[in-house]
Scaffold this motif. Structure first.
Motif, mmCIF file in Angstrom:
data_model
loop_
_atom_site.group_PDB
_atom_site.id
_atom_site.type_symbol
_atom_site.label_atom_id
_atom_site.label_comp_id
_atom_site.label_asym_id
_atom_site.label_seq_id
_atom_site.Cartn_x
_atom_site.Cartn_y
_atom_site.Cartn_z
ATOM 1 N N ALA A 104 38.499 48.205 43.855
ATOM 2 C CA ALA A 104 37.770 49.203 43.072
ATOM 3 C C ALA A 104 36.656 48.571 42.241
ATOM 4 C CB ALA A 104 38.732 49.952 42.155
ATOM 5 N N THR A 105 36.888 47.340 41.763
ATOM 6 C CA THR A 105 35.901 46.671 40.905
ATOM 7 C C THR A 105 35.031 45.683 41.670
ATOM 8 O OG1 THR A 105 37.491 44.917 40.322
ATOM 9 C CG2 THR A 105 37.409 46.867 38.890
ATOM 10 N N ASN A 106 35.107 45.733 42.999
ATOM 11 C CA ASN A 106 34.313 44.821 43.826
ATOM 12 C C ASN A 106 34.558 43.362 43.445
ATOM 13 O OD1 ASN A 106 32.464 44.153 45.871
ATOM 14 N ND2 ASN A 106 30.737 44.161 44.455
ATOM 15 N N GLY A 107 35.816 43.047 43.178
ATOM 16 C CA GLY A 107 36.201 41.672 42.902
ATOM 17 C C GLY A 107 36.065 41.218 41.470
ATOM 18 N N ALA A 108 35.644 42.094 40.559
ATOM 19 C CA ALA A 108 35.557 41.692 39.147
ATOM 20 C C ALA A 108 36.932 41.363 38.592
ATOM 21 C CB ALA A 108 34.905 42.795 38.321
ATOM 22 N N PHE A 109 37.952 42.062 39.090
ATOM 23 C CA PHE A 109 39.335 41.696 38.774
ATOM 24 C C PHE A 109 39.888 40.928 39.958
ATOM 25 C CE2 PHE A 109 43.921 42.425 39.033
ATOM 26 C CZ PHE A 109 44.312 41.939 37.787
ATOM 27 N N ASP A 110 40.240 39.664 39.746
ATOM 28 C CA ASP A 110 40.682 38.819 40.853
ATOM 29 C C ASP A 110 41.709 37.796 40.374
ATOM 30 O OD1 ASP A 110 41.059 37.241 43.079
ATOM 31 O OD2 ASP A 110 38.926 37.052 43.545
ATOM 32 N N PRO A 111 43.001 38.017 40.661
ATOM 33 C CA PRO A 111 44.049 37.082 40.227
ATOM 34 C C PRO A 111 43.997 35.716 40.915
ATOM 35 C CG PRO A 111 44.965 39.255 40.717
ATOM 36 C CD PRO A 111 43.570 39.243 41.251
ATOM 37 N N THR A 112 43.139 35.539 41.913
ATOM 38 C CA THR A 112 43.052 34.236 42.572
ATOM 39 C C THR A 112 42.060 33.305 41.899
ATOM 40 O OG1 THR A 112 41.334 34.882 44.168
ATOM 41 C CG2 THR A 112 43.629 35.296 44.781
#
Length: 332
Positions: A104-112
Motif C-alpha cells: 500500500a505504501t509502495n515500500g515505505a514500510f519495509d521490515p527487511t
C-alpha cells in the motif's frame, strides 16, 4: 524486544474514582496492571476486579519468542541466521499485515530494512564502522519485503535479508492484549504499551470516553502535551524522532528511521506522526511509513485512505512547531 522506533509517550487520564450521584452510591475503581515489556512500559486499565497479570506475562513471552530480534533464540533471530523453522500464528499475522502495508505504501514500510538499521547503529546488532555508500549499496541488495514469502509455516527469504518487525510488533502486542480482554468479556479497557494505545468502551471510573494525549517533540527531554483527544473503540500509535537521532558535521538531524529507498537515515522536518486506526498494528506500521514519506506524500495517500486519521507535528523554517490534523484526527 526493544524499540528502534521511539514512539511519543501518550499520557492517559485514567481516573480511579467517579463521583457518586448520591451518598449511598459506591465509587468505582478500575483495575490497572503495570510493568515492563518490549523494552518499554505497559499499562492496562479495565473495569473488572480480575487480575490478568500472569496471563499478560504469558502473552508477552510468546510474542517475544516469536518476533524479538533482541532474543537470540527467538524465531525471527533464527530466521535471520537462515535457519529453516516453522513460524507461529503471531508471526504469520504480522508478516501478512506487513506485506499489505508494504504494498500500500509502495515500500515505505519495509521490515527487511533491518540490516541497514543495524549498520547505522540503530538496531540490536551489526553496527558497521566507517559506513560508506558502497557498504550501504551492498546491504540494500537484500532489502525488499517482496523478496520474502510465506509458504505454509515457512518463511522463504534471501540469505542476506534481515527481518525486523520492530515497527509493527509492539502495536500487534497491544491488539493481542485487547483481544485477550475481550475474550474474557471485558468491554471497557485501555491498553498502553510504550504510548501505543487501544481503547474500547468507556473509562468506567469517570463515566467518559478514554482521554489520551500526544506529547510535543521536545529535544531537551522535557515533557509537554500538544493535543488532548478522546479515543473510543479505536487504536492510536505515534512515531517520533526527537529522542533518537544522529547529528552530522553540519548540524543536520537525521532520524533513526531509515529510508527504505536509499538506505540512509531520514532527513525531514516531520518530528511526530500519530495515526488512529481500527487496530494498533495497522496504526503502528503506518506511523513509521508516514515518517519516511513526508508531509505531501502523506496528504496524498490519505485522500484514498479515509479510515486512517493522522496528526503531524513538524518544524517550520523558523524552527517552530506546527501541527496538521488530517482526515478528522481528534474529532469526536
Amino acid at each position: 524486544m526493544n524499540i528502534l522506533k521511539l514512539v511519543l509517550c501518550c499520557f492517559v487520564i485514567c481516573a480511579c474514582k467517579q463521583a457518586p450521584s448520591n451518598s449511598t452510591e459506591q465509587s468505582f475503581k478500575n483495575t490497572q496492571l503495570e510493568g515492563s515489556v518490549f523494552g518499554t512500559f505497559y499499562q492496562v486499565t479495565y473495569d473488572t476486579d480480575a487480575n490478568y497479570e500472569v496471563q499478560l506475562d504469558s502473552l508477552f513471552a510468546v510474542i517475544n519468542t516469536s518476533m524479538s530480534t533482541y532474543i537470540d533464540n527467538s524465531d525471527i533471530s533464527k530466521l535471520n541466521r537462515n535457519e529453516l523453522i516453522d513460524v507461529d500464528n503471531h508471526f504469520k499475522t504480522v508478516f501478512s499485515n506487513s506485506e499489505a502495508i508494504y504494498k500500500a505504501t509502495n515500500g515505505a514500510f519495509d521490515p527487511t530494512i533491518g540490516a541497514v538499521v543495524n549498520a547505522w547503529d540503530f538496531g540490536p546488532e551489526g553496527k558497521i564502522m566507517d559506513l560508506d555508500s558502497l557498504k550501504i549499496n551492498t546491504l540494500m541488495q537484500s532489502v525488499g519485503l517482496d523478496k520474502v514469502s510465506l509458504k505454509g509455516n515457512k518463511i522463504i527469504k534471501p540469505e542476506g535479508t534481515f527481518i525486523d518487525f520492530n515497527a509493527i510488533a509492539k502495536g500487534y502486542g497491544v491488539d493481542v492484549v485487547g483481544e485477550f480482554l475481550e475474550s474474557r468479556n471485558v468491554k471497557n479497557y485501555l491498553v498502553n504499551i510504550g504510548g501505543e494505545l487501544r481503547a474500547r468502551g468507556l473509562n468506567k471510573a469517570s463515566g467518559k470516553i478514554w482521554t489520551v494525549g500526544v506529547e510535543n517533540p521536545n529535544f531537551n527531554g522535557t515533557q509537554s502535551i500538544n493535543k488532548v483527544l478522546s479515543l473510543k473503540d479505536k487504536a492510536m500509535a505515534t512515531s517520533g524522532t526527537y529522542r533518537k537521532f544522529k547529528i552530522d558535521a553540519d548540524g543536520n538531524r537525521y532520524a533513526h528511521i531509515i529510508d527504505t529507498k536509499t538506505g540512509y537515515p531520514s532527513k525531514t522536518n516531520l518530528l511526530s506522526i500519530s495515526v488512529i486506526a481500527d487496530n494498533c498494528m495497522t496504526a503502528d506500521a503506518y506511523a513509521t511509513a508516514f515518517k519516511a514519506m513526508g508531509i505531501e506524500r502523506v496528504k496524498t495517500f490519505l485522500e484514498s485512505h479515509p479510515e486512517l486519521k493522522v496528526f503531524l507535528i513538524f518544524e517550520n523554517d523558523r524552527k517552530e512547531f506546527e501541527t496538521l490534523s488530517l482526515n478528522g484526527f481528534g474529532e469526536n
